[in-house]
Motif scaffolding. Structure first.
Motif, short mmCIF file in Angstrom:
data_model
loop_
_atom_site.label_atom_id
_atom_site.label_comp_id
_atom_site.label_asym_id
_atom_site.label_seq_id
_atom_site.Cartn_x
_atom_site.Cartn_y
_atom_site.Cartn_z
N ILE A 167 -13.47 4.63 3.57
CA ILE A 167 -12.17 4.36 2.97
C ILE A 167 -11.98 2.86 2.66
O ILE A 167 -10.96 2.46 2.12
CB ILE A 167 -11.01 4.87 3.86
CG1 ILE A 167 -10.96 4.08 5.18
CG2 ILE A 167 -11.13 6.33 4.13
CD1 ILE A 167 -9.54 3.82 5.62
N SER A 168 -12.98 2.05 3.01
CA SER A 168 -12.86 0.61 2.80
C SER A 168 -13.34 0.21 1.40
O SER A 168 -14.01 0.99 0.72
CB SER A 168 -13.70 -0.13 3.84
OG SER A 168 -15.08 0.08 3.55
N ASP A 169 -13.00 -1.00 0.99
CA ASP A 169 -13.58 -1.56 -0.22
C ASP A 169 -14.75 -2.49 0.15
O ASP A 169 -15.68 -2.66 -0.62
CB ASP A 169 -12.52 -2.33 -1.02
CG ASP A 169 -11.52 -1.39 -1.66
OD1 ASP A 169 -11.95 -0.35 -2.21
OD2 ASP A 169 -10.31 -1.64 -1.57
N GLU A 170 -14.63 -3.11 1.30
CA GLU A 170 -15.74 -3.93 1.81
C GLU A 170 -15.89 -3.63 3.29
O GLU A 170 -14.89 -3.54 4.02
CB GLU A 170 -15.43 -5.42 1.62
CG GLU A 170 -15.49 -5.87 0.16
CD GLU A 170 -15.01 -7.30 -0.01
OE1 GLU A 170 -15.20 -8.11 0.92
OE2 GLU A 170 -14.42 -7.58 -1.06
N GLY A 227 -4.55 -7.51 -0.37
CA GLY A 227 -5.44 -6.65 0.40
C GLY A 227 -5.33 -6.96 1.87
O GLY A 227 -4.79 -7.99 2.26
N ILE A 231 -5.32 3.36 6.60
CA ILE A 231 -5.66 2.06 7.21
C ILE A 231 -5.36 2.10 8.72
O ILE A 231 -6.18 1.69 9.54
CB ILE A 231 -4.89 0.92 6.51
CG1 ILE A 231 -5.46 0.71 5.10
CG2 ILE A 231 -4.96 -0.38 7.32
CD1 ILE A 231 -4.56 -0.09 4.17
N PHE A 238 -13.67 -5.34 7.82
CA PHE A 238 -13.17 -4.25 6.96
C PHE A 238 -12.15 -4.84 6.00
O PHE A 238 -11.29 -5.62 6.40
CB PHE A 238 -12.51 -3.21 7.87
CG PHE A 238 -11.73 -2.12 7.18
CD1 PHE A 238 -12.23 -0.83 7.08
CD2 PHE A 238 -10.47 -2.37 6.64
CE1 PHE A 238 -11.50 0.19 6.47
CE2 PHE A 238 -9.73 -1.37 6.02
CZ PHE A 238 -10.26 -0.09 5.95
N ARG A 239 -12.29 -4.50 4.74
CA ARG A 239 -11.28 -4.93 3.77
C ARG A 239 -10.90 -3.79 2.85
O ARG A 239 -11.76 -3.02 2.44
CB ARG A 239 -11.82 -6.08 2.90
CG ARG A 239 -11.64 -7.43 3.55
CD ARG A 239 -12.03 -8.52 2.61
NE ARG A 239 -11.85 -9.81 3.26
CZ ARG A 239 -11.87 -10.96 2.61
NH1 ARG A 239 -12.07 -10.99 1.29
NH2 ARG A 239 -11.70 -12.09 3.26
N LYS A 240 -9.63 -3.73 2.55
CA LYS A 240 -9.17 -2.76 1.55
C LYS A 240 -8.13 -3.43 0.69
O LYS A 240 -7.23 -4.11 1.19
CB LYS A 240 -8.60 -1.52 2.25
CG LYS A 240 -8.29 -0.38 1.29
CD LYS A 240 -7.94 0.88 2.04
CE LYS A 240 -7.64 2.04 1.09
NZ LYS A 240 -8.80 2.44 0.28
N TYR A 241 -8.27 -3.27 -0.61
CA TYR A 241 -7.37 -3.92 -1.56
C TYR A 241 -6.32 -2.94 -2.07
O TYR A 241 -6.56 -1.74 -2.17
CB TYR A 241 -8.17 -4.49 -2.74
CG TYR A 241 -9.19 -5.50 -2.29
CD1 TYR A 241 -8.79 -6.75 -1.79
CD2 TYR A 241 -10.56 -5.23 -2.33
CE1 TYR A 241 -9.71 -7.68 -1.36
CE2 TYR A 241 -11.49 -6.16 -1.89
CZ TYR A 241 -11.06 -7.37 -1.41
OH TYR A 241 -11.97 -8.29 -0.97
N ASP A 245 -2.18 5.37 1.90
CA ASP A 245 -3.12 4.30 2.26
C ASP A 245 -2.73 3.65 3.59
O ASP A 245 -3.61 3.27 4.37
CB ASP A 245 -3.18 3.25 1.15
CG ASP A 245 -4.12 3.66 0.03
OD1 ASP A 245 -4.93 4.59 0.26
OD2 ASP A 245 -4.05 3.07 -1.06
N PHE A 287 0.84 -1.20 0.00
CA PHE A 287 0.00 0.00 0.00
C PHE A 287 0.88 1.25 0.00
O PHE A 287 1.97 1.24 0.58
CB PHE A 287 -0.89 0.03 1.25
CG PHE A 287 -2.13 -0.81 1.17
CD1 PHE A 287 -3.23 -0.38 0.43
CD2 PHE A 287 -2.20 -2.03 1.82
CE1 PHE A 287 -4.39 -1.15 0.37
CE2 PHE A 287 -3.34 -2.81 1.76
CZ PHE A 287 -4.44 -2.37 1.03
#
Lengths: 119, 134
Positions: free
Chosen positions: B111-114, B72, B42, B129-132, B38, B34
């Motif tokens: 700011i998350s993707d999921e 991610g 995070i 929480f997920r972020k790729y 980012d 990242f």
């Protein structure tokens, strides 16, 4: 956690990256006492070592600023890292009523204007 | 979900572990590639999630790992606190400026993707929480 130093009429504080909630509270009390003892007119809060400033951090900076103003001192936060500033905006965190400056030098200049302190 | 990546679990009982959790998260985010921006995003989101647990749930844990399917970061924040009575309200943006429950949640979601919340009043809350890596 943090270092408080006297610099002319000013107090200079560096906040460490691993400063915890409790440390913030202790810092507030120390700064309050020192400001009164030295009759400081200006306080510089250097956050350049902080890799994260979250909602609690923002609130504490606001609280410190307000408490010091009641004691007759002005506080300036300086050294917010670019990534930290970006994260604050992304997360909708606010530093309302907190004066900020790019770095120590600018903070001194700003405090000079705000307080006309001799530095 | 099998994974070979790092996995860190931080038990949250006091404010000191909030710092541990966000540092661990930042480290894993860095390993994943990242950007600095980012990584800080995070770490700040972890800080908010962890603080929610310490302040409102009286304790819990945060687990940070890597997603197996693609690069991610996966964060699970779990507590056995009072639960969130009104999840929609807790996720409202203006709500985050208050001192109440849900502080920082809207930002973490944004700011998350999921992002998913499982909560049962009286039993506790889990936030996923997920972020790729873009």
């Amino acid at each position: 956690m943090s270092v408080v130093a006297k610099h002319g009429d000013l107090l200079y504080v560096t906040l460490d990256d691993d400063i915890g909630d409790h440390d913030m509270q202790t810092l507030l009390e120390r700064l309050s006492a020192m400001t009164i003892r030295h009759k400081s007119r200006g306080v510089i809060l250097d956050v350049s070592a902080m890799e994260v400033i979250d909602s609690f951090g923002c609130r504490m900076l606001q609280t410190i600023t307000t408490v010091l103003r009641i004691h007759g001192a002005r506080a300036v936060v300086c050294g917010v890292r670019p990534a930290v500033a970006f994260a604050m905006v992304q997360l909708a965190l606010r530093l309302e009523d907190v004066e900020t400056a790019l770095d120590f030098e600018d903070a001194v200049q700003l405090l000079h204007v705000l307080t006309r302190a001799h530095v | 979900m099998s994974d070979a990546g790092p996995r860190v679990r931080v038990e949250l009982t006091s404010d000191h572990e909030i710092v541990h959790a966000r540092k661990a998260g930042r480290e894993i985010a860095q390993q994943l590639g990242f950007s600095t921006t980012d990584q800080v995003l995070i770490a700040t989101a972890i800080s908010e999630l962890a603080r929610n647990i310490v302040l409102h749930a009286g304790g819990g844990a945060i687990e940070i790992s890597t997603v197996s399917s693609r690069p991610g970061i996966a964060i699970v924040a779990t507590d056995t606190g009072p639960g969130i009575r009104d999840v929609e309200l807790a996720l409202q943006d203006g709500y985050s400026t208050g001192i109440g429950l849900g502080l920082g949640l809207p930002g973490a979601r944004r700011i998350s993707d999921e992002f998913m919340i499982e909560t049962r009043v009286g039993h506790g809350t889990s936030i996923f929480f997920r972020k790729y890596v873009p």
